[in-house]
Design a protein around this motif. Structure first.
Motif, PDB file in Angstrom:
ATOM      1  N   UNK A 100      -7.547  14.823  -9.626  1.00 11.73           N
ATOM      2  CA  UNK A 100      -6.768  15.459 -10.689  1.00 11.73           C
ATOM      3  C   UNK A 100      -5.567  16.237 -10.150  1.00 11.73           C
ATOM      4  N   UNK A 101      -5.524  16.487  -8.853  1.00  5.50           N
ATOM      5  CA  UNK A 101      -4.419  17.229  -8.254  1.00  5.50           C
ATOM      6  C   UNK A 101      -3.258  16.321  -7.840  1.00  5.50           C
ATOM      7  N   UNK A 102      -3.405  15.014  -8.055  1.00  5.31           N
ATOM      8  CA  UNK A 102      -2.413  14.049  -7.569  1.00  5.31           C
ATOM      9  C   UNK A 102      -1.570  13.516  -8.727  1.00  5.31           C
ATOM     10  N   UNK A 103      -0.255  13.579  -8.566  1.00  7.78           N
ATOM     11  CA  UNK A 103       0.666  12.883  -9.478  1.00  7.78           C
ATOM     12  C   UNK A 103       0.785  11.470  -8.913  1.00  7.78           C
ATOM     13  N   UNK A 104      -0.033  10.563  -9.437  1.00  6.80           N
ATOM     14  CA  UNK A 104      -0.156   9.242  -8.832  1.00  6.80           C
ATOM     15  C   UNK A 104       1.142   8.451  -8.892  1.00  6.80           C
ATOM     16  N   UNK A 105       1.920   8.595  -9.927  1.00  4.87           N
ATOM     17  CA  UNK A 105       3.166   7.837  -9.994  1.00  4.87           C
ATOM     18  C   UNK A 105       4.145   8.284  -8.915  1.00  4.87           C
ATOM     19  N   UNK A 106       4.222   9.584  -8.682  1.00  6.37           N
ATOM     20  CA  UNK A 106       5.095  10.082  -7.612  1.00  6.37           C
ATOM     21  C   UNK A 106       4.545   9.674  -6.246  1.00  6.37           C
ATOM     22  N   UNK A 107       3.246   9.820  -6.057  1.00  8.03           N
ATOM     23  CA  UNK A 107       2.631   9.469  -4.770  1.00  8.03           C
ATOM     24  C   UNK A 107       2.823   7.987  -4.462  1.00  8.03           C
ATOM     25  N   UNK A 167       5.213   6.066  -5.622  1.00 11.54           N
ATOM     26  CA  UNK A 167       6.632   5.864  -5.369  1.00 11.54           C
ATOM     27  C   UNK A 167       6.987   6.232  -3.922  1.00 11.54           C
ATOM     28  N   UNK A 168       6.472   7.355  -3.440  1.00  9.68           N
ATOM     29  CA  UNK A 168       6.729   7.778  -2.057  1.00  9.68           C
ATOM     30  C   UNK A 168       6.101   6.808  -1.062  1.00  9.68           C
ATOM     31  N   UNK A 169       4.921   6.301  -1.388  1.00  8.73           N
ATOM     32  CA  UNK A 169       4.262   5.325  -0.520  1.00  8.73           C
ATOM     33  C   UNK A 169       5.077   4.034  -0.470  1.00  8.73           C
ATOM     34  N   UNK A 170       5.560   3.592  -1.614  1.00  4.18           N
ATOM     35  CA  UNK A 170       6.368   2.374  -1.679  1.00  4.18           C
ATOM     36  C   UNK A 170       7.631   2.514  -0.828  1.00  4.18           C
ATOM     37  N   UNK A 171       8.265   3.673  -0.893  1.00  2.98           N
ATOM     38  CA  UNK A 171       9.463   3.925  -0.084  1.00  2.98           C
ATOM     39  C   UNK A 171       9.128   3.861   1.405  1.00  2.98           C
ATOM     40  N   UNK A 172       8.022   4.503   1.798  1.00  4.29           N
ATOM     41  CA  UNK A 172       7.625   4.505   3.214  1.00  4.29           C
ATOM     42  C   UNK A 172       7.282   3.098   3.695  1.00  4.29           C
ATOM     43  N   UNK A 173       6.572   2.332   2.880  1.00  2.76           N
ATOM     44  CA  UNK A 173       6.219   0.963   3.281  1.00  2.76           C
ATOM     45  C   UNK A 173       7.450   0.065   3.325  1.00  2.76           C
ATOM     46  N   UNK A 174       8.446   0.380   2.503  1.00  2.02           N
ATOM     47  CA  UNK A 174       9.685  -0.393   2.502  1.00  2.02           C
ATOM     48  C   UNK A 174      10.474  -0.259   3.791  1.00  2.02           C
ATOM     49  N   UNK A 175      10.188   0.770   4.576  1.00  2.00           N
ATOM     50  CA  UNK A 175      10.876   0.972   5.854  1.00  2.00           C
ATOM     51  C   UNK A 175      10.326   0.073   6.962  1.00  2.00           C
ATOM     52  N   UNK A 176       9.189  -0.556   6.710  1.00  2.00           N
ATOM     53  CA  UNK A 176       8.595  -1.447   7.711  1.00  2.00           C
ATOM     54  C   UNK A 176       9.266  -2.813   7.650  1.00  2.00           C
ATOM     55  N   UNK A 197      -7.558  -2.565  -4.857  1.00  2.00           N
ATOM     56  CA  UNK A 197      -7.473  -3.941  -4.356  1.00  2.00           C
ATOM     57  C   UNK A 197      -6.026  -4.282  -3.987  1.00  2.00           C
ATOM     58  N   UNK A 198      -5.086  -3.929  -4.859  1.00  2.00           N
ATOM     59  CA  UNK A 198      -3.673  -4.200  -4.583  1.00  2.00           C
ATOM     60  C   UNK A 198      -3.190  -3.431  -3.355  1.00  2.00           C
ATOM     61  N   UNK A 199      -3.583  -2.163  -3.260  1.00  2.00           N
ATOM     62  CA  UNK A 199      -3.143  -1.345  -2.121  1.00  2.00           C
ATOM     63  C   UNK A 199      -3.811  -1.769  -0.818  1.00  2.00           C
ATOM     64  N   UNK A 200      -5.031  -2.291  -0.884  1.00  2.00           N
ATOM     65  CA  UNK A 200      -5.677  -2.806   0.328  1.00  2.00           C
ATOM     66  C   UNK A 200      -4.900  -4.017   0.846  1.00  2.00           C
ATOM     67  N   UNK A 201      -4.449  -4.882  -0.068  1.00  2.00           N
ATOM     68  CA  UNK A 201      -3.619  -6.027   0.337  1.00  2.00           C
ATOM     69  C   UNK A 201      -2.322  -5.542   0.969  1.00  2.00           C
ATOM     70  N   UNK A 202      -1.693  -4.548   0.336  1.00  2.00           N
ATOM     71  CA  UNK A 202      -0.445  -3.998   0.873  1.00  2.00           C
ATOM     72  C   UNK A 202      -0.677  -3.393   2.261  1.00  2.00           C
ATOM     73  N   UNK A 203      -1.790  -2.697   2.420  1.00  2.00           N
ATOM     74  CA  UNK A 203      -2.106  -2.066   3.707  1.00  2.00           C
ATOM     75  C   UNK A 203      -2.299  -3.111   4.802  1.00  2.00           C
ATOM     76  N   UNK A 204      -2.987  -4.201   4.492  1.00  2.00           N
ATOM     77  CA  UNK A 204      -3.201  -5.262   5.486  1.00  2.00           C
ATOM     78  C   UNK A 204      -1.876  -5.881   5.918  1.00  2.00           C
ATOM     79  N   UNK A 205      -0.988  -6.099   4.960  1.00  2.00           N
ATOM     80  CA  UNK A 205       0.326  -6.667   5.274  1.00  2.00           C
ATOM     81  C   UNK A 205       1.130  -5.683   6.119  1.00  2.00           C
ATOM     82  N   UNK A 241       0.071  -2.656  -8.156  1.00  2.00           N
ATOM     83  CA  UNK A 241      -0.531  -1.317  -8.191  1.00  2.00           C
ATOM     84  C   UNK A 241       0.245  -0.421  -9.148  1.00  2.00           C
ATOM     85  N   UNK A 242       1.567  -0.488  -9.089  1.00  2.00           N
ATOM     86  CA  UNK A 242       2.410   0.339  -9.960  1.00  2.00           C
ATOM     87  C   UNK A 242       2.168   0.002 -11.428  1.00  2.00           C
TER      88      UNK A 242
END
Length: 134
Positions: free
Chosen positions: A37-44, A46-55, A86-94, A70-71
């Motif tokens: 309940x302490x997490x703004x999932x849409x912001x989190x 978005x920040x994760x997507x930006x960080x993964x986009x740098x790879x 499930x979607x984020x696990x796929x993203x993490x493996x890639x 996932x979004x």
């Protein structure tokens, strides 16, 4: 050549022991997740997507698709956290296959942590894909 033996006189749990030259060590970080309940999932996400986009991955389209799935699920009125995981696990493996993953790992752990907190019990699948301990 020098002696490369390691002697442990007590407990070495959680330690990384290494001998030799030019070795790379990747240790699974232990993280503490925030309450869902302490997490703004849409912001989190978005920040994760930006960080993964740098790879620089060999499969950028698959990474983008997994993050987009996932979004889309997160934007639902009642998101299915198992589907998001499930979607984020796929993203993490890639992402983990990217050459630059190791150099970005600290930032990625920081970005994945709130998302894992939001996922609650479903976070295990994503953490395992990343090689993280929760």
């Amino acid at each position: 050549m020098s002696d490369r033996t390691i002697q442990v006189g007590g407990n070495a749990n959680g330690a990384v022991l290494n001998t030799g030259d030019y070795n790379q060590i990747v240790a699974a970080p232990k993280i503490t997740m925030p309450e869902p309940q302490a997490v703004d999932i849409q912001q989190a996400l978005s920040e994760l997507t930006t960080a993964l986009g740098e790879l620089s991955t060999s499969q950028p389209r698959k990474l983008h698709n997994a993050l987009e799935e996932a979004k889309e699920e997160v934007e639902q009125a009642q998101p299915d956290k198992a589907e998001v995981a499930e979607s984020l696990a796929r993203a993490a493996k890639i992402a983990k296959e990217a050459e630059s993953f190791a150099s970005h790992s600290e930032k990625l752990v920081e970005r994945f942590t709130p998302v894992l907190g939001w996922l609650g019990p479903h976070a295990t699948r994503v953490a395992e894909a990343l090689g993280m301990a929760i």
